[in-house]
Design a protein around this motif. Structure first.
Motif, PDB file in Angstrom:
ATOM      1  N   THR A   9     -39.215  32.264 -18.856  1.00  0.00           N
ATOM      2  CA  THR A   9     -39.094  31.093 -18.946  1.00  0.00           C
ATOM      3  C   THR A   9     -39.871  30.319 -17.755  1.00  0.00           C
ATOM      4  O   THR A   9     -39.561  30.765 -16.661  1.00  0.00           O
ATOM      5  N   LEU A  10     -40.894  29.649 -17.981  1.00  0.00           N
ATOM      6  CA  LEU A  10     -41.488  28.791 -16.690  1.00  0.00           C
ATOM      7  C   LEU A  10     -41.076  27.298 -16.689  1.00  0.00           C
ATOM      8  O   LEU A  10     -41.412  26.721 -17.620  1.00  0.00           O
ATOM      9  N   TYR A  11     -40.610  27.119 -15.690  1.00  0.00           N
ATOM     10  CA  TYR A  11     -40.199  25.646 -15.265  1.00  0.00           C
ATOM     11  C   TYR A  11     -41.162  25.027 -14.561  1.00  0.00           C
ATOM     12  O   TYR A  11     -41.643  25.763 -13.546  1.00  0.00           O
ATOM     13  N   LEU A  12     -41.726  23.771 -14.678  1.00  0.00           N
ATOM     14  CA  LEU A  12     -42.672  23.094 -13.996  1.00  0.00           C
ATOM     15  C   LEU A  12     -41.872  22.012 -13.305  1.00  0.00           C
ATOM     16  O   LEU A  12     -41.512  21.081 -13.955  1.00  0.00           O
ATOM     17  N   VAL A  13     -42.000  22.255 -12.055  1.00  0.00           N
ATOM     18  CA  VAL A  13     -40.879  21.419 -11.132  1.00  0.00           C
ATOM     19  C   VAL A  13     -41.555  20.467 -10.480  1.00  0.00           C
ATOM     20  O   VAL A  13     -42.353  20.848  -9.301  1.00  0.00           O
ATOM     21  N   PRO A  14     -41.326  19.277 -10.559  1.00  0.00           N
ATOM     22  CA  PRO A  14     -42.079  18.095  -9.671  1.00  0.00           C
ATOM     23  C   PRO A  14     -41.476  18.170  -8.314  1.00  0.00           C
ATOM     24  O   PRO A  14     -40.071  18.291  -7.913  1.00  0.00           O
ATOM     25  N   ILE A  15     -42.204  17.754  -7.388  1.00  0.00           N
ATOM     26  CA  ILE A  15     -41.844  17.569  -6.013  1.00  0.00           C
ATOM     27  C   ILE A  15     -42.134  16.326  -5.700  1.00  0.00           C
ATOM     28  O   ILE A  15     -43.211  15.403  -6.147  1.00  0.00           O
TER      29      ILE A  15
END
Length: 237
Positions: A9-15
């Protein structure tokens, strides 16, 4: 069509866009980053600082980071290996949302090819927030990345975007390397019609945010010094 199958699984994590503006992040980001142990990041230093700010007691030595090289791009073979091993991976930008105006899209494309899950997490995005606050057309808009650096291509491109904006009633968004902020504003004022509206958005979500929309004629009367703070520029003719 997928080339393979994976349980990864690839999570796209905002900063946060503004430094240390953790209040702009939803709780789901804190939850997922407490579990993810493998990351791709534009800057490992920024990524470590971000994870530490959310989880002060987390053992960073147990977390694996792969930095996305500015010239060579991400380590695609490593991503494939991690995904095929069924790992949960996080993708971190320098700021804002991964895959938007950063190299993360290449990693996401590979994840889809391998049949991995791709999960975008909600969080701040400077382009959307700038558009929301601009008062310009939010029904039709286009993000154009960076404009050409040198003339005559720079001025030509500005005129093309203005013409498209007028023809389609479409807001045009673009960004610039921060040290060129003042020069691009000068170029906009020199190449656009007096009635064309320009929005400048800087320090979005920070206490000292600067978000103003004025016509070219109005900006010419009181041209601000933008300095080297990252900015989003929006135009509507």
């Amino acid at each position: 069509m997928t080339n393979d199958s994976t349980n990864g699984t690839l999570y796209l994590v905002p900063i946060p866009i503004a430094e240390d503006a953790l209040q702009t992040l939803p709780a789901e980001i804190t939850y997922h980053t407490s579990l993810i142990t493998h990351y791709f990041a534009e800057s490992v230093r920024t990524a470590r600082r971000f994870i530490r700010s959310l989880h002060p007691t987390l053992a960073l030595e147990d977390i694996h980071f792969s930095e996305i090289d500015k010239h060579a791009g991400p380590d695609i073979p490593l991503l494939k290996t991690w995904l095929k091993e069924g790992l949960t991976i996080g993708l971190l930008s320098e700021a804002g949302c991964p895959g938007i105006a950063d190299p993360g899209a290449d990693l996401v494309a590979i994840a889809h090819q391998l049949g991995a899950k791709v999960i975008p997490l909600t969080g701040p995005n400077s382009l959307i927030l700038a558009l929301m606050a601009s008062g310009l057309n939010g029904q039709s808009f286009s993000f154009n990345g960076y404009l050409p650096v040198k003339e005559p291509m720079r001025g030509k491109r500005i005129k093309e975007l203005e013409a498209r904006s007028i023809k389609e009633n479409q807001t045009q968004l673009f960004i610039e390397t921060p040290y060129r902020n003042d020069s691009i504003l000068t170029d906009l004022l020199q190449n656009c019609a007096p009635k064309t509206r320009i929005c400048i958005a800087q320090n979005i979500t920070a206490p000292g945010a600067f978000i103003k929309t004025k016509t070219v004629a109005e900006w010419e009367k009181n041209k601000p010094a933008l300095g080297k703070t990252p900015a989003v520029f929006l135009m509507l003719g």
